[in-house]
Design an enzyme around this catalytic site. Structure first.
Site, mmCIF file in Angstrom:
data_model
loop_
_atom_site.group_PDB
_atom_site.id
_atom_site.type_symbol
_atom_site.label_atom_id
_atom_site.label_comp_id
_atom_site.label_asym_id
_atom_site.label_seq_id
_atom_site.Cartn_x
_atom_site.Cartn_y
_atom_site.Cartn_z
ATOM 1 C CD GLU A 98 36.770 43.289 35.126
ATOM 2 O OE1 GLU A 98 37.175 42.544 34.587
ATOM 3 O OE2 GLU A 98 37.314 44.390 35.405
ATOM 4 C CG ASP B 292 41.393 35.866 29.797
ATOM 5 O OD1 ASP B 292 41.699 36.995 30.282
ATOM 6 O OD2 ASP B 292 40.450 35.645 29.257
ATOM 7 C CE1 TYR C 114 42.469 46.000 32.962
ATOM 8 C CE2 TYR C 114 40.136 45.274 33.142
ATOM 9 C CZ TYR C 114 41.431 44.918 33.344
ATOM 10 O OH TYR C 114 41.604 43.736 33.932
#
Length: 268
Positions: A49, A60, A174
């Site tokens: 990625e 994040d 994912y």
């Protein structure tokens, strides 16, 4: 066949689980990112990625936020990240690339131009963490037309929503192992096994688990339950630790070897 599909098919035949590292492109600089990608492939990564640095990365944690800050100090752009994929190809890297970007840079770039460029530069997949499935119709249509896999994130939620998201997945699903932002963890969502089983039942597309995985023991835990394991913050932290070495020509190889050894240990 999309490159991601080919790798998962090969791994399935060999009884292996994909190791999928994440890096922030441009951390500590664009040229070194290419060398890090080479080191990850040498260490046994199966696909990578490529994270686009972003000033407001909502999904994040602090490790990846700091990496984005370091990259943005060098004015790294979406185009730079896409070009890095081609530069890595020219350096001999064979594995698939998945671009990880928030939606605003893609939207500002223009969808037609964006998909044309990522096809040209050899990118196989796309993750846009802040684009909900209810609003991804135009992007999904462009991606399917370009044979780019738009990879969805799915967190522990209702059975109906898991099924809805997983049924539209391409490349892989994912699966988010822990609620909250990215970052290394000692434990995961308490219902993680049942969650992964539910996703597996909802789709024939491979599933990969990420968010918080940072050790060989954690990779082993998920190898029998998922087709792929994604490691982000732990690798980005290792890169951060190696930045002083990576920035000096005299010690760069030592820094790259530190990253390579860490990822090799994740594979076992």
């Amino acid at each position: 066949m999309n490159h991601i599909d080919a790798v998962f098919q090969e791994l399935r035949e060999e009884g292996e689980t994909a190791l999928i590292p994440f890096i922030t492109v441009g951390d500590p600089d664009l040229g070194t990112s290419v060398e890090i990608i080479q080191a990850l492939e040498q260490a046994g990564a199966h696909m990578i990625e490529l994270g686009v640095p972003y000033s407001d990365p909502l999904a994040d944690g602090p490790v990846i936020q700091r990496a984005s800050e370091r990259a943005l100090k060098h004015n790294v752009t979406l185009i730079d990240c896409i070009q890095t994929a081609e530069n890595a190809r020219q350096a001999g890297v064979k594995l698939p690339f998945i671009l990880f970007s928030y939606y605003n840079p893609v939207l500002q770039f223009g969808l037609e131009r964006f998909f044309s460029l990522i096809v040209e530069k050899g990118i196989s997949g796309l993750i846009i963490p802040d684009l909900p499935i209810e609003e991804d119709g135009e992007v999904r249509a462009k991606a399917e037309e370009a044979n780019i896999h738009l990879i969805p994130l799915v967190a522990p939620t209702s059975h109906d929503r898991v099924t809805h998201i997983a049924s539209k997945a391409r490349g892989f699903v994912y699966c988010v192992s822990s609620l909250g932002v990215t970052g290394e963890r000692s434990d995961f969502h308490k219902g993680i096994e049942a969650f992964l089983s539910a996703v597996r039942e909802a789709t024939t597309t491979p599933i990969a688990v990420g968010f918080g995985i940072s050790s060989r023991e954690q990779v082993e835990r998920f190898e029998g339950q998922a087709d792929g394991v994604i490691v982000g913050s732990a690798i980005v932290r290792k890169i951060e630790e190696m930045v002083p070495l990576l920035q000096s020509p005299a010690t760069k190889q030592e820094g790259l070897e530190g990253i390579r050894a860490f990822v090799s240990a994740l594979r076992g």
